[in-house]
Design a protein around this motif. Sequence first.
Motif, PDB file in Angstrom:
ATOM      1  N   TRP A   1       1.899  -4.441   3.854  1.00 31.24           N
ATOM      2  CA  TRP A   1       1.379  -3.117   4.162  1.00 31.24           C
ATOM      3  C   TRP A   1       1.562  -2.142   3.005  1.00 31.24           C
ATOM      4  O   TRP A   1       0.769  -1.213   2.838  1.00 31.24           O
ATOM      5  CB  TRP A   1       2.068  -2.571   5.409  1.00 31.24           C
ATOM      6  N   SER A   2       2.609  -2.309   2.220  1.00 26.53           N
ATOM      7  CA  SER A   2       2.843  -1.385   1.100  1.00 26.53           C
ATOM      8  C   SER A   2       3.479  -2.163  -0.039  1.00 26.53           C
ATOM      9  O   SER A   2       3.773  -3.353   0.083  1.00 26.53           O
ATOM     10  CB  SER A   2       3.756  -0.228   1.537  1.00 26.53           C
ATOM     11  N   GLY A   3       3.707  -1.461  -1.142  1.00 25.12           N
ATOM     12  CA  GLY A   3       4.319  -2.100  -2.303  1.00 25.12           C
ATOM     13  C   GLY A   3       3.290  -2.415  -3.369  1.00 25.12           C
ATOM     14  O   GLY A   3       2.082  -2.352  -3.147  1.00 25.12           O
TER      15      GLY A   3
ATOM     16  N   ASN B   1      -1.391  -4.622  -1.869  1.00 25.33           N
ATOM     17  CA  ASN B   1      -1.088  -4.282  -0.471  1.00 25.33           C
ATOM     18  C   ASN B   1      -2.386  -4.168   0.318  1.00 25.33           C
ATOM     19  O   ASN B   1      -3.470  -4.346  -0.229  1.00 25.33           O
ATOM     20  CB  ASN B   1      -0.250  -3.000  -0.393  1.00 25.33           C
ATOM     21  N   ARG B   2      -2.272  -3.858   1.607  1.00 23.74           N
ATOM     22  CA  ARG B   2      -3.420  -3.897   2.503  1.00 23.74           C
ATOM     23  C   ARG B   2      -4.505  -2.887   2.110  1.00 23.74           C
ATOM     24  O   ARG B   2      -5.692  -3.190   2.141  1.00 23.74           O
ATOM     25  CB  ARG B   2      -2.944  -3.659   3.940  1.00 23.74           C
TER      26      ARG B   2
ATOM     27  N   GLU C   1      -5.129  -1.700  -0.810  1.00 19.98           N
ATOM     28  CA  GLU C   1      -5.760  -2.082  -2.074  1.00 19.98           C
ATOM     29  C   GLU C   1      -6.847  -3.136  -1.888  1.00 19.98           C
ATOM     30  O   GLU C   1      -7.672  -3.325  -2.769  1.00 19.98           O
ATOM     31  CB  GLU C   1      -4.697  -2.553  -3.068  1.00 19.98           C
TER      32      GLU C   1
ATOM     33  N   ARG D   1      -2.912   9.715  -7.447  1.00 20.65           N
ATOM     34  CA  ARG D   1      -1.476   9.828  -7.182  1.00 20.65           C
ATOM     35  C   ARG D   1      -0.893  11.154  -7.669  1.00 20.65           C
ATOM     36  O   ARG D   1      -0.150  11.815  -6.940  1.00 20.65           O
ATOM     37  CB  ARG D   1      -0.725   8.652  -7.829  1.00 20.65           C
TER      38      ARG D   1
ATOM     39  N   THR E   1       0.583   8.782  -2.111  1.00 17.78           N
ATOM     40  CA  THR E   1      -0.086   7.597  -2.673  1.00 17.78           C
ATOM     41  C   THR E   1      -1.353   8.079  -3.355  1.00 17.78           C
ATOM     42  O   THR E   1      -1.600   9.289  -3.463  1.00 17.78           O
ATOM     43  CB  THR E   1      -0.445   6.589  -1.570  1.00 17.78           C
TER      44      THR E   1
ATOM     45  N   PRO F   1       1.339   2.478   6.515  1.00 13.83           N
ATOM     46  CA  PRO F   1       1.900   2.019   5.243  1.00 13.83           C
ATOM     47  C   PRO F   1       2.674   3.088   4.494  1.00 13.83           C
ATOM     48  O   PRO F   1       3.605   2.776   3.750  1.00 13.83           O
ATOM     49  CB  PRO F   1       0.652   1.587   4.453  1.00 13.83           C
ATOM     50  N   MET F   2       2.316   4.358   4.706  1.00 10.96           N
ATOM     51  CA  MET F   2       3.013   5.423   3.982  1.00 10.96           C
ATOM     52  C   MET F   2       4.447   5.598   4.456  1.00 10.96           C
ATOM     53  O   MET F   2       5.296   6.101   3.707  1.00 10.96           O
ATOM     54  CB  MET F   2       2.242   6.741   4.107  1.00 10.96           C
TER      55      MET F   2
ATOM     56  N   LEU G   1       6.391   3.255   4.766  1.00 10.18           N
ATOM     57  CA  LEU G   1       7.147   2.254   4.013  1.00 10.18           C
ATOM     58  C   LEU G   1       7.124   2.523   2.509  1.00 10.18           C
ATOM     59  O   LEU G   1       7.724   1.785   1.730  1.00 10.18           O
ATOM     60  CB  LEU G   1       6.538   0.863   4.270  1.00 10.18           C
ATOM     61  N   GLU G   2       6.405   3.564   2.094  1.00 14.25           N
ATOM     62  CA  GLU G   2       6.187   3.834   0.674  1.00 14.25           C
ATOM     63  C   GLU G   2       7.468   4.309  -0.007  1.00 14.25           C
ATOM     64  O   GLU G   2       8.264   5.065   0.569  1.00 14.25           O
ATOM     65  CB  GLU G   2       5.096   4.892   0.515  1.00 14.25           C
TER      66      GLU G   2
END
Length: 817
Positions: free
Chosen positions: A227-229, A356-357, A359, A612, A639, A768-769, A771-772
């Motif tokens: 989901w993130s990373g 990530n998802r 992207e 960003r 993000t 996802p944010m 987990l950012e």
Amino acid sequence: MIALPDIFTDWFASRGWTIHPHQLEMLDRAEDPALLLIAPTGGGKTLAGFLPTLVDLANQPHEGLHTLYISPLKALAADIKRNLTTPVTEMGLPVRIEDRTGDTPASRKKRQRADPPHILLTTPESLALLTSYEDAPRMFRGLKRVVVDEIHALAESKRGDQLMLALGRLQRLCPELRRVGLSATVEDPQAIARMLAKHPDPCAVLLADPGPAPDITMLTTTEAPPWSGGNAAYSIPAVLEQIRAHNTTLVFHNTRAQAEIFFHNLWLANEEGLPIGIHHGSLDRQQRERVEAAMVRGELRAIVCTGSLDLGIDWGDVDLVIQIGAPKNVKRLVQRIGRANHRYNAPSKALLVPANRFEVVECVAALDAVREGALDGEPKGRGPRDVLCQHILITACAGPFHANALYDEVTTVGAYKDLSRAEFDACLDFCATGGYALRAYDQWQRLMQTAGGLWQLRDPRSAQKIRMNIGTIQDTDTLKVRLQRSRGGKPLGEVEEGFAATLSPGDTFLIGGQIVRYEGLREMTVEVSRNAAKKPKVATFLGTKFATSTQLSARVVAMFQQETWPGLPTHTSAWLSLQRDVSQLPRPGRLLIESFPHDGREQTAIYGFAGRNGQQTLGLLLTKRMEELGLNPLGFVATDYATLIWGLDRITDPAPLFELDALREGLDTWLAGNAVMKRTFRASATIAGLIQRNTPQSRKTGRQATFSSDILYDTLLKYDPDHLLLDITREEALRGLVDFGRIEEMAERVAGRIDHKILTRVSPLAAPMLLEMGRVPVKGAAEERLLAEEAARLMQTSGLATLTPPPSDKPKWRVGY
């Protein structure tokens, strides 16, 4: 029309080559004042650029420098020298070719000024340095052509502005000078043509046959992206499988730290011991050169790399490019794709790997743009005045000059065509005196005007310091990393000074694809030993973190409007469908804002698609506005596409937060005392010559330079707030680190049209944010309120809330913990 001599046609025939039409046309148009050639990678554009030079030198002898070749990279200049020497040697042409970069020995540089070769291959910085010498008119007097390779890469930075100012100087010395620009990826040919030509008319543009379309797809993996990373560790098995199936693979990353992490994980999974290397700008030069040489010899199956290999270097038999992480910019993706199958008639093969998802969506949008040939890019701003100040000092090093003549020369450069005389005079005054607040100090009294009206150096000895600090690349705040001297002191590369300050003896980190243990700091060098730790820290490397382009962001939002997404993997299309059911997807021309509770806090997600830096700045400004409106924010994270803010109170009407004038006013207040301004000031002051990092005795460390620039910044802000450098600093900060222009573009795009969704739980797009990384806390009223509530809760729990002190100046009880 210039005929191609028999010796050239025979040489082409001996290699089984056929000269391309655009190469012949470059020869036909050799007398054009300026010409831009756009040809695909592998299309022989470099030879096309040099062909008029080689034919001219073959037909008639020439004394001294004939052609100057400018490259963005030192390695590219060396590669061109190798490739150009082959035909010259095999045809027996009386042509001497040399390169001149920061790596060239001083003895050779001195000889080149006295006895220049026919063709000199160099970089913008080295050219600027050459124009600073008194003998520049003699060295360049016979110059007939300038070839600027990969001109698109220079057009986007201050290096390009510096180069065009130097070309303006060369044009004055050699009025008949011909300019040639070469590129494979230009989103706006007319903009580059205006940059290359002498103002005001753009030069002609020659478009070569684009060749076959690239073979580019998304890499299929058994595991879905997280989901993130940004590390794409899930793709390691699939990437290794592709490396096995190809001769040589380039694995591109957007940042140096990501490249290090991916290389480390790839190596751990590389049970077969396939020869794999790593290449990025923070590694030691000798290590980079060893990797480059191994690539040319075909000894490596893969190389994990960054933008250091973006440009047109022919690295042997590369038959696959893998881009890890969304490319953020279609033009950069096309450039990287071109590294594979570096031949005119062979399609480049490339694979995209979303980290990530989200992207996944961005990668599909980028693929569509590549297939349509739709490149992106941001409009070029006016010429930066800190670079102009450096150019004025460079001009003074070469000898006395008339201000009127220099102004006329500078305004022939496209980026400076609108420079007013008042702006020029302000830069000249700064170079002469340092400005109002600094004119009393001798060290900034650098220029003086003679009785005849000429400007010259006040002290000729200052030319040495000015030359030592020429350049616009800010590679500050780094420390060299070496193995301990007992182990031979082998250099490994460099890390940022701030990262080194966090290390304690025994800490391990990644550099050059290997794990090292920090042993200590000796003479501003980080000393390390080899270590076999499994989970090291990751060094922070100086380098650009790309923001998604405006055009690519618009494509992503447009994709959201589709009924279904057959081009997306099932897991991603299901995610977007769920978002549509639970809330809604962002729409073109509107701003989606979601409010929902999570983890005991009120959350607000703003989908601005401003990149960003823009979304980060938006988070700072919105939390400031929330503080003013009593909405008690606690923090935010940003993000490329959204900003998530959490706090104590729910936002019921977001419109007042987005009043552009209020945001702009908040930005001005925030910037005035912020570290961003000091960081930007330091960079501009260094380029403009106010701060000199290099002296004949030593080089200032990052901390010394920061200390000096911070004192100067505070002094000017207090005593001379209208100082030229403060004005330049604000301009640069708005354009660069805070990217307020993207926020203004967002505000104009949505024009107050806001879709505000109040939800009962987190939305799929916002999840996802949560987990950012990179969460920014807000210190304000909300924190104070939480502390007061927590204190009251503790008092209630402990029973102390029922106690009341007697009416006395001195309480008769005390609570101690």
